[in-house]
Design a protein around this motif. Structure first.
Motif, PDB file in Angstrom:
ATOM      1  N   PRO A  85     -42.714 -18.793  -9.139  1.00 12.67           N
ATOM      2  CA  PRO A  85     -41.926 -18.198 -10.227  1.00 12.67           C
ATOM      3  C   PRO A  85     -40.441 -18.066  -9.923  1.00 12.67           C
ATOM      4  N   CYS A  86     -40.075 -18.017  -8.656  1.00 12.38           N
ATOM      5  CA  CYS A  86     -38.669 -17.815  -8.287  1.00 12.38           C
ATOM      6  C   CYS A  86     -37.781 -18.954  -8.790  1.00 12.38           C
ATOM      7  N   CYS A  89     -36.691 -18.006 -12.181  1.00 14.61           N
ATOM      8  CA  CYS A  89     -36.522 -16.567 -12.408  1.00 14.61           C
ATOM      9  C   CYS A  89     -35.066 -16.208 -12.738  1.00 14.61           C
ATOM     10  N   ILE A  92     -33.169 -14.196  -9.807  1.00 14.06           N
ATOM     11  CA  ILE A  92     -33.119 -14.723  -8.431  1.00 14.06           C
ATOM     12  C   ILE A  92     -31.833 -14.335  -7.686  1.00 14.06           C
ATOM     13  N   CYS A  95     -32.268 -10.762  -6.436  1.00 14.00           N
ATOM     14  CA  CYS A  95     -33.519 -10.483  -5.738  1.00 14.00           C
ATOM     15  C   CYS A  95     -33.344 -10.585  -4.229  1.00 14.00           C
ATOM     16  N   ILE A 101     -34.771  -5.242  -6.949  1.00 13.94           N
ATOM     17  CA  ILE A 101     -35.641  -6.369  -7.299  1.00 13.94           C
ATOM     18  C   ILE A 101     -35.908  -7.116  -6.000  1.00 13.94           C
ATOM     19  N   PRO A 103     -38.798  -9.588  -3.495  1.00 10.66           N
ATOM     20  CA  PRO A 103     -40.035 -10.378  -3.414  1.00 10.66           C
ATOM     21  C   PRO A 103     -41.218  -9.549  -2.899  1.00 10.66           C
ATOM     22  N   CYS A 106     -42.411  -7.818  -6.165  1.00 10.39           N
ATOM     23  CA  CYS A 106     -42.349  -8.579  -7.414  1.00 10.39           C
ATOM     24  C   CYS A 106     -43.746  -8.891  -7.966  1.00 10.39           C
ATOM     25  N   LYS A 108     -44.493 -10.898 -10.447  1.00  9.22           N
ATOM     26  CA  LYS A 108     -44.642 -12.334 -10.762  1.00  9.22           C
ATOM     27  C   LYS A 108     -45.010 -13.123  -9.498  1.00  9.22           C
TER      28      LYS A 108
HETATM   29  S1  SF4 Z   1     -39.501 -12.683  -6.112  1.00  5.75           S
HETATM   30 FE1  SF4 Z   1     -39.808 -12.237  -8.243  1.00  5.75          FE
HETATM   31  S2  SF4 Z   1     -37.913 -11.370  -8.929  1.00  5.75           S
HETATM   32 FE2  SF4 Z   1     -37.524 -12.379  -7.013  1.00  5.75          FE
HETATM   33  S3  SF4 Z   1     -36.826 -14.385  -7.583  1.00  5.75           S
HETATM   34 FE3  SF4 Z   1     -39.027 -14.515  -7.227  1.00  5.75          FE
HETATM   35  S4  SF4 Z   1     -39.919 -14.207  -9.190  1.00  5.75           S
HETATM   36 FE4  SF4 Z   1     -37.829 -13.522  -9.343  1.00  5.75          FE
END
Ligand code: SF4
Length: 126
Positions: A85-86, A89, A92, A95, A101, A103, A106, A108
């Motif tokens: 997902p990153c 995202c 990012i 994060c 925010i 990882p 997270c 997602k």
């Molecule tokens: S860890 Fe989650 S919030 Fe951070 S970049 Fe990946 S998906 Fe996005």
């Protein structure tokens, strides 16, 4: 390469990473140690095999292994990473570990990893 050398290399390659003891190879080829040493020396000169010191029944000997021994290949394909997902995202840039925010927390990323682990477990079970 003569027929004997060809047969020897096939036996050695078939033995994989554990290789084959010299005496075992002579026996399988039905030849004596003099002839065996000649074959092995030729294959070694061509870089097709390696001789590794070994001890068998208390005696020093050599284990013969293929020079083509396989190391596990790790292949990373686009398919194997495209679900992360990153990559898509919007957060990012903000994060990071220790940030609001992160990882670590997270949902997602957590969902993605749990799904990947479930896939790995089900493929490992066949
Ligand atoms: S860890 Fe989650 S919030 Fe951070 S970049 Fe990946 S998906 Fe996005």
């Amino acid at each position: 390469m003569d027929a004997l050398e060809q047969k020897a290399i096939e036996l050695i390659e078939r033995a994989g990473d554990r290789g084959v003891l010299q005496s075992e190879l002579w026996k399988k080829l039905g030849i004596n140690s003099r002839e065996g040493s000649r074959v092995v020396a030729k294959l070694q000169r061509r870089g097709l095999i390696k001789r590794e010191p070994a001890v068998f029944q208390g005696k020093r000997t050599f284990r013969i292994v293929s020079a083509k021994r396989q190391t596990p290949k790790v292949t990373v394909t686009i398919d194997s990473v495209k679900g992360i997902p990153c990559f898509s995202c919007p957060d990012i840039e903000r994060c990071g570990v220790g940030q609001p925010i992160s990882p670590v927390t997270c949902p997602k990323l957590n969902k993605y990893l749990m799904e990947e682990i479930a896939k790995l477990k089900s493929s490992a079970m066949g």
